[in-house]
Design a protein around this motif. Structure first.
Motif, PDB file in Angstrom:
ATOM      1  N   SER A 100      16.722  57.633 -31.329  1.00 44.63           N
ATOM      2  CA  SER A 100      15.976  56.368 -31.377  1.00 44.63           C
ATOM      3  C   SER A 100      16.779  55.262 -30.697  1.00 44.63           C
ATOM      4  O   SER A 100      17.700  54.698 -31.287  1.00 44.63           O
ATOM      5  N   ARG A 102      15.655  52.409 -30.046  1.00 37.65           N
ATOM      6  CA  ARG A 102      15.315  51.153 -30.706  1.00 37.65           C
ATOM      7  C   ARG A 102      16.237  50.904 -31.906  1.00 37.65           C
ATOM      8  O   ARG A 102      16.725  49.784 -32.108  1.00 37.65           O
ATOM      9  N   SER A 156      13.798  45.193 -28.308  1.00 46.65           N
ATOM     10  CA  SER A 156      13.577  46.630 -28.481  1.00 46.65           C
ATOM     11  C   SER A 156      12.704  46.936 -29.687  1.00 46.65           C
ATOM     12  O   SER A 156      12.092  48.003 -29.767  1.00 46.65           O
ATOM     13  N   VAL A 157      12.630  46.005 -30.650  1.00 46.95           N
ATOM     14  CA  VAL A 157      11.815  46.247 -31.841  1.00 46.95           C
ATOM     15  C   VAL A 157      10.425  45.631 -31.721  1.00 46.95           C
ATOM     16  O   VAL A 157       9.632  45.717 -32.652  1.00 46.95           O
ATOM     17  N   SER A 164       9.513  52.535 -22.748  1.00 40.08           N
ATOM     18  CA  SER A 164      10.252  53.741 -23.109  1.00 40.08           C
ATOM     19  C   SER A 164      11.006  54.308 -21.913  1.00 40.08           C
ATOM     20  O   SER A 164      11.957  55.073 -22.073  1.00 40.08           O
ATOM     21  N   GLY A 167      14.043  51.562 -21.761  1.00 40.51           N
ATOM     22  CA  GLY A 167      14.773  51.365 -23.006  1.00 40.51           C
ATOM     23  C   GLY A 167      16.049  52.162 -23.156  1.00 40.51           C
ATOM     24  O   GLY A 167      17.124  51.580 -23.396  1.00 40.51           O
TER      25      GLY A 167
END
Length: 236
Positions: A100, A102, A156-157, A164, A167
């Motif tokens: 992840s 994020r 990012s949140v 994606s 990121g």
């Protein structure tokens, strides 16, 4: 920090070993695997580090190689001078980064916020802290590194702000940015102070007297308001 971190990559002749962390030559060996049929083409390899002589294990399935042991994030290790509580956040971010980006970005933003008091700021508002550092003469490249960590960590949140596709690469860069900030704001002042202390005491006293006359204490053991990372107790 020394040379640029080179993450482990399949069939690369040298990289930072996932076992010992040293940048070292890697000797590659292909392993014979029994063939059980099926359409997938699988090959196994080990890479042995010339520095620690330990190995990393790799699978190449349908030309998509990946390291299977040890488990690696691809993130550089935290800077040796990174405060322990910040390094803990950093390592937690590295541990989740492959699953992840994020979550990793959010943890690195937290690490940045917790780093601010070590740079002489409040740590309550990162944007305000960066502005305060800029007013005190923060170099542009360090301001950019700080803002990169802040913005990517924030955005990012939020859905749609960071794609994606972009990121993972952006978040991967945050690990290096945080190390650069620690190097510039903590390590370099500490190194300069250590060298300054080697001057004869008489010379240091003369410098202190000169600076005191101008209302600007800069000798080791006295905080310099123009350099918030120059603290009396240092950063170990």
């Amino acid at each position: 920090m020394s040379s640029t971190y080179v993450p482990p990559q399949f069939n690369l002749s040298a990289f930072n070993c996932p076992q010992c962390g040293a940048y070292a030559k890697q000797d590659w060996f292909r392993l014979e695997l029994p063939h059980y049929g099926g359409s997938g083409a699988t090959a196994a390899f080990i890479a042995i580090c010339a520095h620690c002589h330990r190995s990393s294990h790799w699978l190449n399935i349908d030309d998509r190689p990946r390291m299977t042991f040890p488990e690696s994030t691809g993130a550089p290790p935290p800077h040796p001078d990174m405060p322990p509580e910040i390094a803990a956040d950093y390592l937690e971010a590295a541990g989740v980064s492959t699953n992840s980006y994020r979550a990793a970005a959010a943890l690195l933003r937290l690490a940045l916020q917790r780093l601010m008091p070590h740079l002489g700021e409040s740590g309550k508002n990162i944007n305000a802290d960066i502005a305060s550092l800029v007013a005190k003469g923060l170099p542009v490249r360090i301001q950019q590194a700080l803002d990169l960590c802040r913005v990517v960590g924030n955005e990012s949140v939020h859905p749609g702000e960071i794609t994606s596709e972009d990121g993972p690469e952006l978040v991967s860069s945050l690990f290096s940015m945080l190390n650069i900030i620690v190097e510039d704001r903590i390590t370099r002042p500490k190194e300069v102070e250590a060298m300054y202390r080697k001057l004869p005491e008489k010379k240091r006293n003369g410098i202190d007297a000169r600076d005191a006359a101008n209302g600007k204490p800069t000798s080791p053991g006295q905080a310099d308001p123009a350099n918030p990372s120059d603290k009396a107790d240092g950063h170990n």
